[in-house]
Design an enzyme around this catalytic site. Structure first.
Site, mmCIF file in Angstrom:
data_model
loop_
_atom_site.group_PDB
_atom_site.id
_atom_site.type_symbol
_atom_site.label_atom_id
_atom_site.label_comp_id
_atom_site.label_asym_id
_atom_site.label_seq_id
_atom_site.Cartn_x
_atom_site.Cartn_y
_atom_site.Cartn_z
ATOM 1 N N HIS A 143 3.225 -6.774 5.451
ATOM 2 C CA HIS A 143 2.430 -5.586 5.820
ATOM 3 C C HIS A 143 2.238 -5.390 7.322
ATOM 4 O O HIS A 143 2.201 -4.261 7.771
ATOM 5 C CB HIS A 143 1.065 -5.568 5.126
ATOM 6 C CG HIS A 143 0.188 -4.412 5.528
ATOM 7 N ND1 HIS A 143 0.454 -3.113 5.126
ATOM 8 C CD2 HIS A 143 -0.925 -4.334 6.314
ATOM 9 C CE1 HIS A 143 -0.483 -2.298 5.642
ATOM 10 N NE2 HIS A 143 -1.319 -3.013 6.364
ATOM 11 N N ASN A 201 0.810 -1.222 0.000
ATOM 12 C CA ASN A 201 0.000 0.000 0.000
ATOM 13 C C ASN A 201 0.846 1.275 0.000
ATOM 14 O O ASN A 201 0.353 2.345 -0.337
ATOM 15 C CB ASN A 201 -0.952 -0.010 1.199
ATOM 16 C CG ASN A 201 -0.242 -0.252 2.514
ATOM 17 O OD1 ASN A 201 0.479 -1.246 2.664
ATOM 18 N ND2 ASN A 201 -0.414 0.632 3.468
ATOM 19 N N HIS A 202 2.130 1.163 0.372
ATOM 20 C CA HIS A 202 3.012 2.344 0.326
ATOM 21 C C HIS A 202 3.767 2.471 -1.001
ATOM 22 O O HIS A 202 4.706 3.271 -1.099
ATOM 23 C CB HIS A 202 4.023 2.299 1.476
ATOM 24 C CG HIS A 202 3.395 2.497 2.828
ATOM 25 N ND1 HIS A 202 2.864 3.710 3.232
ATOM 26 C CD2 HIS A 202 3.182 1.645 3.864
ATOM 27 C CE1 HIS A 202 2.370 3.585 4.465
ATOM 28 N NE2 HIS A 202 2.540 2.334 4.868
ATOM 29 N N HIS A 252 4.250 -6.178 9.753
ATOM 30 C CA HIS A 252 5.543 -5.868 10.367
ATOM 31 C C HIS A 252 5.838 -6.695 11.614
ATOM 32 O O HIS A 252 6.717 -6.325 12.399
ATOM 33 C CB HIS A 252 5.671 -4.366 10.684
ATOM 34 C CG HIS A 252 5.701 -3.506 9.464
ATOM 35 N ND1 HIS A 252 6.110 -2.194 9.485
ATOM 36 C CD2 HIS A 252 5.375 -3.767 8.170
ATOM 37 C CE1 HIS A 252 6.035 -1.684 8.265
ATOM 38 N NE2 HIS A 252 5.582 -2.622 7.451
#
Ligand SMILES: [Fe+2]
Ligand SMILES: [Fe+2]
Length: 274
Positions: free
Chosen positions: A178, A67-68, A180
């Site tokens: 995602h 998403n980043h 982490h």
């Protein structure tokens, strides 16, 4: 075939772990193919062309995103000329870059990498399952390629686990990114696909998912923003997963990898101490 997947590389300390460990591991473990998620490599937000090249020069064969992907605007442009960089495959048609690519590994093997992104508690994008079906149909394992690696970038464990079962027997590895935080469920699914819900980040674990603790704490406690999020810059733990793939493209071994930093150290016993 030996494959290493490295979870979300976070900022400067995450990048330092990649340049420190990847060349050594490639040689020591005779790795054939290395994939690394780079969506947080530029100060926690996206990736730059220089950082992408740094990872490729360290020995990473393919950099995936999430998403980043486009937090750094330059990515919209340079992704078109960087075939080793993938963004989520189920972005709408017309999005720059590609979500899958076929690579040649160390000993000539053909490796398909696909980067679907989940939709639960995330931005509403196209169906990741339909996108996977289309890719696997175009490049079937054991027919058009020797291995298939899937980075399923998603918030929920359920959506990632569902993707694992959806492609079981049709991919060599499905690994989540995602959140982490590494999960402890590394396994080979009944059909022969290696699976792990989340690889964890390659970053400083004295943090809130890779960021300096103060600002996230303030926002949770006071519900008002103070300053920008800054990556935590203590020593990173390189987090990921090691997979051995047979001649049929299915997995015969999966093991967590955690090197450096604060987490308990892990590596595949079969491959020896790094
Ligand atoms: Fe991330
Ligand atoms: Fe993400």
């Amino acid at each position: 075939m030996r494959i290493l997947f490295i979870g979300d590389v976070l900022g400067r300390s995450g990048r330092a772990a990649v340049t420190r460990y990847v060349p050594r591991l490639r040689e020591k473990w005779a790795l054939d193919f290395i994939v690394c998620n780079g969506e947080n490599s530029a100060g926690g937000f996206g990736i730059t062309e220089a950082i992408c090249e740094e990872m490729v020069n360290a020995g990473v064969d393919c950099v995936t995103l999430g998403n980043h992907a486009f937090d750094q605007r330059e990515t919209l442009v340079f992704i078109e000329r960087q075939p080793r960089l993938l963004r989520p495959i189920n972005y709408p048609p017309g999005t720059p870059g590609r979500g899958a690519n076929l690579f040649t590994a160390a000993r000539g093997q053909q490796v398909l990498v696909v980067n679907p992104m989940g939709r639960v508690f995330m931005d509403a994008i196209d169906d990741p399952f339909a996108a996977m079906e289309k890719e696997l149909g175009a490049c079937p394992l054991g027919v058009a390629c020797d291995a298939v690696v899937v980075d399923m970038h998603a918030e929920t464990s359920s959506e990632k686990m569902a993707m694992g079962h959806f492609v079981d027997g049709r991919a060599s590895l499905v690994v989540g990114t995602h959140t982490h935080v590494p999960t402890a469920d590394a396994q080979i699914l009944p059909g022969g696909t290696a699976y792990l819900t989340d690889a964890g980040m390659t970053g400083d674990y004295d943090s809130v998912i890779g960021m300096e603790k103060e600002e996230p704490l303030r926002r949770f406690i006071r519900k008002t923003p103070g300053s920008r999020y800054e990556p935590a810059n203590g020593e990173a733990t390189l987090c990921g997963v090691a997979v051995e793939v047979g001649g049929d493209g299915l997995a015969s071994m999966i093991a967590p990898v955690r090197l450096g930093g604060r987490l308990r150290q892990e590596w595949p016993q079969e491959w020896g101490a790094p």
